[in-house]
Design a protein around this motif. Structure first.
Motif, short mmCIF file in Angstrom:
data_model
loop_
_atom_site.label_atom_id
_atom_site.label_comp_id
_atom_site.label_asym_id
_atom_site.label_seq_id
_atom_site.Cartn_x
_atom_site.Cartn_y
_atom_site.Cartn_z
N LEU A 47 4.70 4.54 2.58
CA LEU A 47 3.44 4.56 3.13
C LEU A 47 2.43 4.84 2.16
O LEU A 47 1.21 4.48 2.04
CB LEU A 47 3.27 5.27 4.50
CG LEU A 47 4.21 4.71 5.49
CD1 LEU A 47 3.86 5.61 6.89
CD2 LEU A 47 3.41 3.41 6.01
N TYR A 48 2.50 6.10 1.26
CA TYR A 48 1.86 6.76 0.44
C TYR A 48 1.45 5.78 -0.46
O TYR A 48 0.35 5.42 -1.11
CB TYR A 48 2.38 7.94 -0.22
CG TYR A 48 1.65 8.66 -1.15
CD1 TYR A 48 0.51 9.63 -0.68
CD2 TYR A 48 1.81 8.28 -2.56
CE1 TYR A 48 -0.13 10.30 -1.96
CE2 TYR A 48 1.06 8.92 -3.60
CZ TYR A 48 0.01 9.86 -3.14
OH TYR A 48 -0.71 10.41 -4.32
N ARG A 49 2.73 5.19 -1.22
CA ARG A 49 2.60 4.18 -2.27
C ARG A 49 1.68 3.03 -1.69
O ARG A 49 0.77 2.57 -2.65
CB ARG A 49 3.96 3.72 -2.60
CG ARG A 49 3.73 2.49 -3.47
CD ARG A 49 5.51 1.99 -4.06
NE ARG A 49 6.33 1.90 -2.77
CZ ARG A 49 6.26 0.95 -1.90
NH1 ARG A 49 5.30 0.02 -2.12
NH2 ARG A 49 6.93 0.96 -0.94
N ILE A 50 1.75 2.52 -0.53
CA ILE A 50 0.95 1.33 -0.22
C ILE A 50 -0.51 1.90 -0.34
O ILE A 50 -1.49 0.97 -0.66
CB ILE A 50 1.49 0.93 1.20
CG1 ILE A 50 2.67 0.41 1.04
CG2 ILE A 50 0.31 0.13 1.88
CD1 ILE A 50 3.28 0.28 2.56
N PHE A 51 -0.77 2.96 0.13
CA PHE A 51 -2.17 3.46 0.12
C PHE A 51 -2.72 3.48 -1.13
O PHE A 51 -4.05 3.29 -1.46
CB PHE A 51 -2.55 4.78 0.83
CG PHE A 51 -2.39 4.90 2.18
CD1 PHE A 51 -2.68 3.51 3.16
CD2 PHE A 51 -1.48 5.92 2.93
CE1 PHE A 51 -2.35 3.52 4.57
CE2 PHE A 51 -1.14 5.60 4.56
CZ PHE A 51 -1.88 4.65 5.22
N MET A 52 -2.12 4.19 -2.08
CA MET A 52 -2.44 4.31 -3.29
C MET A 52 -2.46 3.11 -4.39
O MET A 52 -3.12 2.77 -5.36
CB MET A 52 -1.63 5.60 -4.16
CG MET A 52 -1.70 6.58 -3.29
SD MET A 52 -3.60 7.22 -2.98
CE MET A 52 -3.70 8.16 -4.24
N THR A 53 -1.39 2.24 -3.95
CA THR A 53 -1.56 0.72 -4.94
C THR A 53 -1.95 -0.52 -4.42
O THR A 53 -2.21 -1.47 -4.79
CB THR A 53 0.05 0.63 -5.32
OG1 THR A 53 0.92 0.53 -4.10
CG2 THR A 53 0.47 2.00 -6.20
N GLY A 54 -2.09 -0.42 -2.96
CA GLY A 54 -2.20 -1.67 -2.23
C GLY A 54 -1.21 -2.54 -2.17
O GLY A 54 -0.13 -2.22 -2.55
#
Length: 114
Positions: A47-54
């Motif tokens: 989830l963190y990766r998705i927020f930070m990379t799209g």
């Protein structure tokens, strides 16, 4: 502090019906209250990766320019609170929480008791 509109996380916000992928096909937003698998992973790190990379090919942008790392983690933890209690995803969250609860900050304005 980042101001986030209150949401039930059902994927039915104002723009939900207008979202499309990169081929102009409709793409429904994720409904966090279902407890089913997230679109691109199951862990808090996912989830963190998705927020930070799209997510390429989707309307999900990167928030790396708008969120500090701690704010992104706060958002991950908030989204976990929207999930039903008895799901595989909730089990992952509960296991993580058992060893990291002391690291969490309260959600909401200081002194609000939230």
């Amino acid at each position: 502090m980042l101001e986030v509109p209150r949401s039930a996380g059902h994927g039915d916000g104002q723009s939900a019906k207008t979202l499309t992928d990169n081929k102009e096909n409709p793409i429904p937003p994720y409904n966090f209250s279902t407890g089913s698998r997230f679109k691109c992973g199951v862990t808090n790190r996912d989830l963190y990766r998705i927020f930070m990379t799209g997510l390429d090919g989707t309307p999900m942008p990167s928030f790396a320019d708008d969120l500090k790392p701690g704010e992104a983690w706060d958002l991950v933890h908030f989204l976990r609170t929207l999930q039903p209690l008895e799901t595989p995803e909730a089990a992952i969250w509960k296991a993580w929480l058992a060893s990291h609860a002391k690291d969490l900050k309260p959600i909401g304005p200081a002194g609000s008791g939230q």
